[in-house]
Design an enzyme around this catalytic site. Structure first.
Site, PDB file in Angstrom:
ATOM      1  N   THR A  59       0.836  -1.210   0.000  1.00 41.02           N
ATOM      2  CA  THR A  59       0.000   0.000   0.000  1.00 41.02           C
ATOM      3  C   THR A  59       0.871   1.261   0.000  1.00 41.02           C
ATOM      4  O   THR A  59       0.553   2.226  -0.689  1.00 41.02           O
ATOM      5  CB  THR A  59      -0.951   0.038   1.214  1.00 41.02           C
ATOM      6  N   VAL A  60       1.999   1.244   0.735  1.00 36.41           N
ATOM      7  CA  VAL A  60       2.843   2.441   0.785  1.00 36.41           C
ATOM      8  C   VAL A  60       3.592   2.601  -0.545  1.00 36.41           C
ATOM      9  O   VAL A  60       3.633   3.688  -1.125  1.00 36.41           O
ATOM     10  CB  VAL A  60       3.831   2.383   1.967  1.00 36.41           C
TER      11      VAL A  60
ATOM     12  N   VAL B   8       9.529   6.725  11.172  1.00 35.97           N
ATOM     13  CA  VAL B   8       9.084   7.084  12.529  1.00 35.97           C
ATOM     14  C   VAL B   8       7.902   8.043  12.431  1.00 35.97           C
ATOM     15  O   VAL B   8       8.012   9.127  11.850  1.00 35.97           O
ATOM     16  CB  VAL B   8      10.221   7.756  13.335  1.00 35.97           C
TER      17      VAL B   8
ATOM     18  N   LYS C 280      10.768   2.636  16.764  1.00 33.49           N
ATOM     19  CA  LYS C 280      10.776   4.078  16.461  1.00 33.49           C
ATOM     20  C   LYS C 280      11.505   4.846  17.561  1.00 33.49           C
ATOM     21  O   LYS C 280      12.286   5.768  17.290  1.00 33.49           O
ATOM     22  CB  LYS C 280       9.339   4.572  16.305  1.00 33.49           C
TER      23      LYS C 280
HETATM   24  N1  HSE Z   1       1.503  -0.166  12.560  1.00 35.63           N
HETATM   25  C1  HSE Z   1       2.063   1.150  12.647  1.00 35.63           C
HETATM   26  C2  HSE Z   1       1.152   2.000  13.512  1.00 35.63           C
HETATM   27  C3  HSE Z   1       2.193   1.725  11.265  1.00 35.63           C
HETATM   28  O1  HSE Z   1       0.059   1.556  13.841  1.00 35.63           O
HETATM   29  O2  HSE Z   1       1.510   3.098  13.873  1.00 35.63           O
HETATM   30  C4  HSE Z   1       3.320   2.655  11.106  1.00 35.63           C
HETATM   31  O3  HSE Z   1       4.511   2.200  11.636  1.00 35.63           O
END
Ligand code: HSE
Length: 434
Positions: free
Chosen positions: A14-15, A134, A207
């Protein structure tokens, strides 16, 4: 006009598809911002036949990400494959070794190999853009790497996982169960392929580890992060927090302390009046405390294809302009110092404690005594009704403490358990003040 910047795009989920769409549908806009055309010349993905709603007829298809990473007709390798191992790891190393810039949304890869990759990039005179890794669309990497460079940062913290924030918001606002909210987050495409990575805090930890290196100039050490997820948060906790003037958020916190750097991802109480408490749904928020600027906070979508594509495109434009000049982690990777963990038990702050206390004379007095022995001062005490089930003999009691240390809290709770005054395990949630 200068020569086009040629992109090799690996990963068309998707990205990846959203990045491809952005670069082709907004090519005039991107060209104006980049100062030259930006063209995707090659792609690779697992399945060639899938209909992604994008026209790939003008690009070269590669089955092997490493071939794409080193292709002569690409200047930048955009890695949207994901995962901390292969094929992403080898392909990124191949691109950097070939002197190509890399743009990635892969927080797991950077959390595991970030320093090694930064060293490789710097040795080859190139760079890594990872804004999308992040907090999705929030420009926190650029902020820490460049905008607050004149500050000594004492704390970086925030809501780093959209799925968890969505689940906690839905549980609170709709009174829904954890499982129902998680299923909805997955349906909406926020969650990782394995949602335990979201709800148990690993995604936030990846992150936070990256932010910590940028903020404090330390080597990435994801394994040292103290991790507690949100799967044990109940409606009782959410309601008690609300009645006491708090909201529960999954926070990642990295803080400079006298004993070292504290890094934790834990459910955390924040005052209802704080900006962090007001961040709903899938939004992320990251706050930075700098000695010059004070506290700044950035808010925005932390997940979702277009928000992530926005961050990827920002990095590509920076590279096209030649303006991504700062070292990958703000200082040359060879200068990052070893991460020294703070003593977690020395963590100072207020605490929320929920106990199931047996309904008998002297129970409260004994609990208060154990708290007093550890010099713990209580800010408030709330007794909840007995649970509906007739066979349960204990009442829920919620305590909020003034500032104390984790060691004192744990010692007092162990003594209370040893006294036999409570049923089961106590629940403890840290309080973070802005
Ligand atoms: N699964 C992650 C979230 C997506 O819900 O923030 C982005 O890293």
């Amino acid at each position: 006009m200068s020569q086009a910047l040629r992109i090799g795009l690996a990963g068309l989920g998707t990205v990846g598809a959203a990045v491809f769409r952005l670069l082709s549908e907004k090519s005039d806009h991107v060209t104006a911002r980049a100062g030259r055309p930006v063209t995707v010349t090659g792609v690779c993905a697992r399945s060639r036949d899938r209909d992604r709603g994008i026209d790939l007829s003008a690009v070269t298809w590669h089955d092997d990400p490493v071939a794409l990473a080193t292709a002569d007709d690409a200047d930048v390798f955009v890695e949207l494959i994901g995962g901390d191992g292969d094929p992403a790891y080898t392909a990124v190393k191949a691109a950097l070794s070939a002197g190509k810039a890399v743009v990635t949304a892969n927080k797991a890869l950077l959390a595991a190999h970030g320093v090694e990759l930064a060293l490789l990039a710097e040795a080859n005179g190139t760079t890594i853009g990872y804004e999308a890794a992040v907090a999705g669309g929030i420009p926190i990497i650029k902020t820490l790497r460049e905008a607050v460079a004149g500050n000594r940062v004492s704390r970086v913290y925030g809501i780093l996982n959209g799925t968890c924030n969505y689940i906690l918001t839905q549980m609170e606002e709709e009174g829904l169960s954890f499982a129902d909210c998680l299923a909805e987050a997955q349906r909406l495409g926020y969650a990782e392929a394995d949602p335990t990575f979201d709800v148990e805090g690993n995604d936030s930890a990846h992150k936070l580890a990256i932010l910590s290196a940028l903020a404090f100039g330390t080597k990435i050490d994801t394994d040292s992060i103290h991790l507690e997820g949100i799967s044990s948060i109940t409606q009782d906790d959410l309601q008690a927090a609300d009645e006491l003037g708090f909201r529960i958020k999954l926070l990642g916190v990295a803080r400079r302390t006298e004993t070292g750097i504290e890094q934790r991802v834990t459910p955390t109480m924040v005052p209802l009046s704080s900006a962090m408490a007001g961040i709903p749904g899938v939004l992320n928020a990251v706050a930075v405390d700098g000695d010059e600027v004070g506290e700044i906070m950035l808010v925005g979508p932390g997940a979702g294809s277009t928000a992530t594509a926005s961050a990827v495109a920002g990095d590509i434009v920076d590279i096209a302009r030649g303006s991504m000049r700062a070292p990958v982690f703000g200082i040359p990777a060879a200068g990052l110092v070893d991460y020294k963990p703070a003593r977690m038990r020395a963590h100072e702050g207020g605490y929320y404690i929920r106990l199931a206390v047996y309904d008998r004379p002297g129970a409260f007095a004994a609990i208060a005594q154990r708290m007093a022995e550890q010099s713990i001062s209580l800010e408030s005490i709330m007794q909840k009704e007995k649970p509906d089930k007739q066979d349960i003999k204990a009442r829920h009691v919620v305590l909020i403490t003034h500032e104390t240390t984790e060691l004192q809290i744990r010692t007092a709770l162990q003594a209370i358990m040893d006294d036999g005054q409570i049923e089961g395990q106590p629940k403890m949630i840290r309080i973070e003040k802005p």
